[in-house]
Design an enzyme around this catalytic site. Structure first.
Site, PDB file in Angstrom:
ATOM      1  N   GLU A   1      -3.052  13.567   0.521  1.00  0.00           N
ATOM      2  CA  GLU A   1      -4.563  13.102   0.941  1.00  0.00           C
ATOM      3  C   GLU A   1      -5.225  14.331   1.646  1.00  0.00           C
ATOM      4  O   GLU A   1      -6.259  14.497   1.578  1.00  0.00           O
ATOM      5  CB  GLU A   1      -4.169  12.340   2.439  1.00  0.00           C
ATOM      6  CG  GLU A   1      -3.671  10.757   1.976  1.00  0.00           C
ATOM      7  CD  GLU A   1      -3.979   9.522   2.412  1.00  0.00           C
ATOM      8  OE1 GLU A   1      -3.656   9.303   3.819  1.00  0.00           O
ATOM      9  OE2 GLU A   1      -4.658   8.758   1.923  1.00  0.00           O
TER      10      GLU A   1
ATOM     11  N   HIS B   1       0.969  -1.273  -0.030  1.00  0.00           N
ATOM     12  CA  HIS B   1       0.053  -0.126   0.036  1.00  0.00           C
ATOM     13  C   HIS B   1       0.764   1.290  -0.026  1.00  0.00           C
ATOM     14  O   HIS B   1       0.386   2.497  -0.419  1.00  0.00           O
ATOM     15  CB  HIS B   1      -0.877   0.073   1.028  1.00  0.00           C
ATOM     16  CG  HIS B   1      -1.849  -0.970   1.387  1.00  0.00           C
ATOM     17  ND1 HIS B   1      -2.861  -1.232   0.431  1.00  0.00           N
ATOM     18  CD2 HIS B   1      -1.937  -2.098   2.175  1.00  0.00           C
ATOM     19  CE1 HIS B   1      -3.514  -2.535   0.591  1.00  0.00           C
ATOM     20  NE2 HIS B   1      -2.818  -2.949   1.578  1.00  0.00           N
TER      21      HIS B   1
ATOM     22  N   THR C   1      -5.665   6.908   7.884  1.00  0.00           N
ATOM     23  CA  THR C   1      -6.246   7.171   6.482  1.00  0.00           C
ATOM     24  C   THR C   1      -6.387   5.683   5.525  1.00  0.00           C
ATOM     25  O   THR C   1      -6.733   5.981   4.698  1.00  0.00           O
ATOM     26  CB  THR C   1      -5.765   8.084   5.600  1.00  0.00           C
ATOM     27  OG1 THR C   1      -4.268   7.684   5.363  1.00  0.00           O
ATOM     28  CG2 THR C   1      -5.496   9.503   6.422  1.00  0.00           C
ATOM     29  N   THR C   2      -6.051   4.763   6.347  1.00  0.00           N
ATOM     30  CA  THR C   2      -6.255   3.408   5.469  1.00  0.00           C
ATOM     31  C   THR C   2      -6.925   2.410   6.452  1.00  0.00           C
ATOM     32  O   THR C   2      -6.953   2.824   7.718  1.00  0.00           O
ATOM     33  CB  THR C   2      -4.734   2.871   5.239  1.00  0.00           C
ATOM     34  OG1 THR C   2      -4.111   2.658   6.616  1.00  0.00           O
ATOM     35  CG2 THR C   2      -4.029   3.753   4.192  1.00  0.00           C
TER      36      THR C   2
ATOM     37  N   HIS D   1       5.316   7.082   6.291  1.00  0.00           N
ATOM     38  CA  HIS D   1       5.237   6.461   4.986  1.00  0.00           C
ATOM     39  C   HIS D   1       4.446   7.478   4.131  1.00  0.00           C
ATOM     40  O   HIS D   1       4.632   8.477   4.584  1.00  0.00           O
ATOM     41  CB  HIS D   1       3.967   5.243   5.031  1.00  0.00           C
ATOM     42  CG  HIS D   1       2.893   5.827   5.758  1.00  0.00           C
ATOM     43  ND1 HIS D   1       2.745   5.647   7.073  1.00  0.00           N
ATOM     44  CD2 HIS D   1       1.708   6.310   5.232  1.00  0.00           C
ATOM     45  CE1 HIS D   1       1.268   6.272   7.297  1.00  0.00           C
ATOM     46  NE2 HIS D   1       0.925   6.719   6.266  1.00  0.00           N
TER      47      HIS D   1
ATOM     48  N   HIS E   1       3.433  10.755   6.244  1.00  0.00           N
ATOM     49  CA  HIS E   1       2.851  10.788   7.515  1.00  0.00           C
ATOM     50  C   HIS E   1       3.995  10.285   8.456  1.00  0.00           C
ATOM     51  O   HIS E   1       4.412   9.151   8.119  1.00  0.00           O
ATOM     52  CB  HIS E   1       1.799  10.016   7.437  1.00  0.00           C
ATOM     53  CG  HIS E   1       0.537  10.527   6.741  1.00  0.00           C
ATOM     54  ND1 HIS E   1      -0.379   9.744   6.425  1.00  0.00           N
ATOM     55  CD2 HIS E   1       0.495  11.985   6.446  1.00  0.00           C
ATOM     56  CE1 HIS E   1      -1.164  10.712   5.446  1.00  0.00           C
ATOM     57  NE2 HIS E   1      -1.117  11.946   5.979  1.00  0.00           N
TER      58      HIS E   1
ATOM     59  N   HIS F   1       1.909   9.050   0.794  1.00  0.00           N
ATOM     60  CA  HIS F   1       0.783   8.870  -0.128  1.00  0.00           C
ATOM     61  C   HIS F   1       1.218   9.885  -1.434  1.00  0.00           C
ATOM     62  O   HIS F   1       1.782  10.704  -1.262  1.00  0.00           O
ATOM     63  CB  HIS F   1      -0.451   9.467   0.575  1.00  0.00           C
ATOM     64  CG  HIS F   1      -0.635   8.493   1.851  1.00  0.00           C
ATOM     65  ND1 HIS F   1      -1.624   7.463   1.728  1.00  0.00           N
ATOM     66  CD2 HIS F   1      -0.278   8.660   3.188  1.00  0.00           C
ATOM     67  CE1 HIS F   1      -1.648   6.869   3.081  1.00  0.00           C
ATOM     68  NE2 HIS F   1      -0.836   7.848   3.943  1.00  0.00           N
TER      69      HIS F   1
END
Ligand SMILES: *[C@@H]1O[C@H](CO)[C@@H](O)[C@H](O)[C@H]1NC(C)=O
Ligand SMILES: *[C@@H]1O[C@H](CO)[C@@H](O)[C@H](O)[C@H]1NC(C)=O
Length: 344
Positions: A122, A84, A217-218, A109, A135, A111
């Site tokens: 995000e 992801h 957010t996941t 991590h 993040h 996005h």
């Protein structure tokens, strides 16, 4: 469900999530997340679109203070592809202060958007989607033993969000991570990278941010996150953004059809009854005693400097005049005659 959480939060061992499959698009896409992960349908979800008119200024919010970020120790840092995103595990010695409690770092991590596209952050600000978002996940180390436990409790996690935009130059701190993505191309792959200053991944101003209560957010989307979105973006180069967008696969090496890992951002969630606070700039207004003294010394220094320059210019002019006079005297005397036309 626990293995999913552990992996999401960068716990040791194989980097692949278990539990219901999820993706950003398609039959397992974000609108279907609540079916397998009920919290994803909650009323305090992340990310959100931050509308400036709805933001409440809160002068009592102190600057964020990362501790130990500059030197995260001598050990290599584990970097993995969990299918992801790319996850860099962080040592617990990194602490985030300036929050209601002391939070220990867990992992960071990213996005990002579609390969060749521009927006992939995000959080939106006034509807604007930055190129990417980082993040840094922390857990409340005063109340909980680890992140997997903390994520079940309101305010158990604190995530620091950094917006990435494209600028002219490559960002050297981000290069420390991006140059290793080729070693974790496929889902489940892991490597270890040399430690570097995690502080250097953050923008200079840590006193400017938005604060709100939200979620992961996941999936599993637990509503346990105290969010801090830094207002200053960090700039990486177009080539660095393309490295992020185009290197990783969401599929394992053994799978026949590799799927590029791209567009891994969730759409904005309803704000509902939540408040979004904005910190106030701390540097220019309200000088501390130290800063006051520094300013007085600075001003005194300038006065002394000015006095010295006037003095030196005067001295120099006097000495120039003297040189001219001497020059004339010399020329005059070199004519072997009495200087009959000497004048300044
Ligand atoms: C986290 O803490 C809980 C409760 O103390 C414990 O049961 C669990 O094994 C810990 N998990 C990890 C990954 O250390
Ligand atoms: C977040 O929630 C906590 C309680 O859970 C509350 O004290 C705090 O004021 C909330 N923060 C914001 C910005 O709403």
């Amino acid at each position: 469900m626990l293995p999913v959480l552990l992996l999401l939060l960068g716990a040791p061992a194989p980097a692949l999530p278990a539990g219901p499959h999820w993706a950003y698009e398609g039959p397992h896409g974000q609108h279907h997340w609540p079916e397998g992960y009920p919290a994803c349908g909650g009323r305090a979800q992340s990310p959100i679109d931050i509308r400036i008119t709805g933001v409440e200024p809160d002068p009592s919010l102190p600057p964020i203070h990362p501790e130990g970020y500059e030197s995260p120790g001598a050990s290599l840092l584990p970097l993995s592809n969990n299918g992801h995103t790319a996850v860099l595990e962080l040592p617990r010695s990194l602490r985030l202060r300036g929050l209601p409690r002391s939070f220990a770092a867990e992992q960071l991590h990213f996005h990002w958007g579609a390969a060749g596209g521009s927006g992939g952050a995000e959080h939106l600000v006034e509807g604007h989607r930055a190129a990417a978002e980082m993040h840094v996940v922390h857990y409340d180390a005063e109340r909980y033993g680890n992140a997997s436990e903390a994520q079940h409790h309101s305010g158990g996690l604190a995530v620091l969000g950094v917006l990435l935009e494209v600028g002219a130059a490559p960002h050297p701190a981000y290069a420390n991570i991006l140059r290793h993505l080729g070693s974790i191309r496929y889902a489940g792959q892991r490597t270890s990278i040399p430690p570097f200053s995690i502080r250097a991944l953050l923008p200079p101003r840590l006193d400017l941010y938005y604060r709100y209560n939200g979620s992961l957010t996941t999936p599993p989307c637990f509503q346990s996150v105290l969010w801090t979105l830094l207002r200053e973006p960090v700039r990486i180069s177009q080539a660095q953004l393309e490295q992020l967008q185009g290197t990783l696969y969401s599929t394992e090496a053994s799978e026949a059809e590799p799927q590029l890992l791209e567009g891994n951002f969730r759409g904005p969630q309803e704000l509902n009854q939540r408040r979004v606070l904005a910190s106030s700039p701390k540097a220019p207004e309200g000088y501390s005693t130290g800063e006051g003294i520094a300013i007085i010394i600075g001003a005194l220094g300038s006065c002394i400097g000015l006095f010295l320059s006037i003095h030196l210019v005067g001295k120099r002019m006097r000495s120039m005049r003297r040189t001219q006079e001497q020059d004339i005297v010399f020329k005059a005397s070199s004519r072997r005659g009495p200087p009959n036309h000497s004048h300044p």
